[in-house]
Design an enzyme around this catalytic site. Structure first.
Site, mmCIF file in Angstrom:
data_model
loop_
_atom_site.group_PDB
_atom_site.id
_atom_site.type_symbol
_atom_site.label_atom_id
_atom_site.label_comp_id
_atom_site.label_asym_id
_atom_site.label_seq_id
_atom_site.Cartn_x
_atom_site.Cartn_y
_atom_site.Cartn_z
ATOM 1 N N HIS A 1 1.519 4.417 -3.060
ATOM 2 C CA HIS A 1 1.496 5.888 -3.084
ATOM 3 C C HIS A 1 2.605 6.432 -3.979
ATOM 4 O O HIS A 1 2.403 7.414 -4.708
ATOM 5 C CB HIS A 1 1.682 6.444 -1.663
ATOM 6 C CG HIS A 1 0.459 6.360 -0.807
ATOM 7 N ND1 HIS A 1 -0.749 6.903 -1.160
ATOM 8 C CD2 HIS A 1 0.274 5.788 0.414
ATOM 9 C CE1 HIS A 1 -1.635 6.693 -0.195
ATOM 10 N NE2 HIS A 1 -1.040 6.015 0.765
ATOM 11 N N GLU B 1 -5.801 6.944 -0.858
ATOM 12 C CA GLU B 1 -5.696 5.769 0.006
ATOM 13 C C GLU B 1 -6.372 4.558 -0.633
ATOM 14 O O GLU B 1 -5.821 3.452 -0.617
ATOM 15 C CB GLU B 1 -6.323 6.070 1.381
ATOM 16 C CG GLU B 1 -5.598 7.132 2.186
ATOM 17 C CD GLU B 1 -4.165 6.751 2.499
ATOM 18 O OE1 GLU B 1 -3.904 5.555 2.754
ATOM 19 O OE2 GLU B 1 -3.298 7.636 2.479
ATOM 20 N N HIS C 1 0.829 -1.210 0.000
ATOM 21 C CA HIS C 1 0.000 0.000 0.000
ATOM 22 C C HIS C 1 0.862 1.257 0.000
ATOM 23 O O HIS C 1 0.615 2.191 -0.778
ATOM 24 C CB HIS C 1 -0.924 -0.008 1.220
ATOM 25 C CG HIS C 1 -1.579 1.301 1.494
ATOM 26 N ND1 HIS C 1 -2.805 1.658 0.975
ATOM 27 C CD2 HIS C 1 -1.166 2.370 2.224
ATOM 28 C CE1 HIS C 1 -3.114 2.884 1.369
ATOM 29 N NE2 HIS C 1 -2.140 3.334 2.137
ATOM 30 N N GLU C 2 1.861 1.289 0.869
ATOM 31 C CA GLU C 2 2.707 2.481 0.959
ATOM 32 C C GLU C 2 3.509 2.682 -0.332
ATOM 33 O O GLU C 2 3.648 3.813 -0.810
ATOM 34 C CB GLU C 2 3.646 2.369 2.159
ATOM 35 C CG GLU C 2 2.943 2.287 3.502
ATOM 36 C CD GLU C 2 2.024 3.467 3.787
ATOM 37 O OE1 GLU C 2 2.251 4.558 3.235
ATOM 38 O OE2 GLU C 2 1.057 3.283 4.554
#
Length: 264
Positions: free
Chosen positions: A127, A188, A123-124
């Site tokens: 970004h 997100e 997920h990070e």
């Protein structure tokens, strides 16, 4: 107020690229600028926060990173990624432009398995893949410009100081709740989907992603604000979206040549 709205709408008109999920993006800054900022920020983190010296923790996180990194799209970062474990109880992790990944030891208690931690790290990294930092800075720049133009317009129109203050406060709320927070929540949600695909390609079980957010919800103990007031989607929203997306990445998971064997 009308001028501010025009400037916000302009951000959609000048969108010159699309995200990995096909969403229009506004990006006013160069990749070199973002990479340099990421390097500086990461260096500051390492100098100001305690870095873990626990060999097992570091090997565990590095193992997961090593499995994910080869599947990051070409062009995201053209160098060696740096991974650091920070000795801090906050339940968090992050990735920065310039090939930087930070994981706090607190998240290791919530992400109970390697697959769950891979969903956090994926997920990070998502970004960075989607250049959300560039987009957020660009939207903030345009929002601030809109507020400045609105302020000048109100003064030129002879609006009294009292009414001008009220109208500027309203414009600020519009920027926050009508632009900044929805964009943040969109980022997100998009990173959840990018991270899901990334972890599947790396051989981590995608079903761990919604389970991770169940754990996060339990750790939050009901303290999260309403979704419309938050920078993040509600945990239930994320869980539902991830469960709906899992079938689309299972072929990647099954096709993964090697299932990582990262030992915590």
């Amino acid at each position: 107020m009308r001028i501010f709205i025009y400037v916000v709408l302009l951000s959609g008109i000048i969108a010159c690229s699309t995200s990995p999920t096909g969403r229009n993006q506004v990006k006013l800054f160069s990749s070199d600028t973002l990479n340099s900022m990421g390097n500086d920020t990461f260096a500051a983190f390492k100098s100001e926060q305690k870095v873990s010296t626990q060999r097992i923790e570091n090997q565990y996180v590095q193992c997961i990173a090593d499995a994910l990194i080869p599947h990051i799209p070409t062009g995201t970062f053209d160098g060696d990624w740096e991974v650091v474990v920070f000795d801090d109880e906050q339940i968090n992790a992050f990735a920065l432009p310039g090939g930087k990944i930070g994981v706090y030891t607190g998240i290791l208690k919530v992400a109970e398995t390697p697959d769950q931690l891979a969903s956090v790290m994926g997920h990070e990294i998502g970004h960075v893949i989607a250049e959300h930092g560039n987009e957020r800075m660009s939207i903030a720049t345009l929002s601030n410009l809109g507020l400045q133009i609105t302020n000048v317009g109100l003064k030129s129109a002879g609006v009294t100081n009292k009414n001008q203050a009220l109208m500027m406060a309203g414009a600020g709320l519009l920027a926050q709740y009508g632009v900044n927070l929805p964009f943040s929540r969109a980022h997100e949600s998009e990173s959840d989907l990018i991270g899901l695909q990334l972890m599947a390609k790396a051989g981590f079980n995608p079903h761990a992603a919604p389970k991770l957010w169940e754990n996060m919800a339990a750790a939050a103990k009901g303290s999260a604000p309403p979704e419309w007031q938050s920078t993040h989607p509600a945990n239930d929203t994320r869980i539902a979206a991830l469960n709906a997306a899992i079938p689309s990445v299972m072929a990647d998971y099954r096709a993964a040549a090697n299932k990582p064997n990262c030992i915590q």
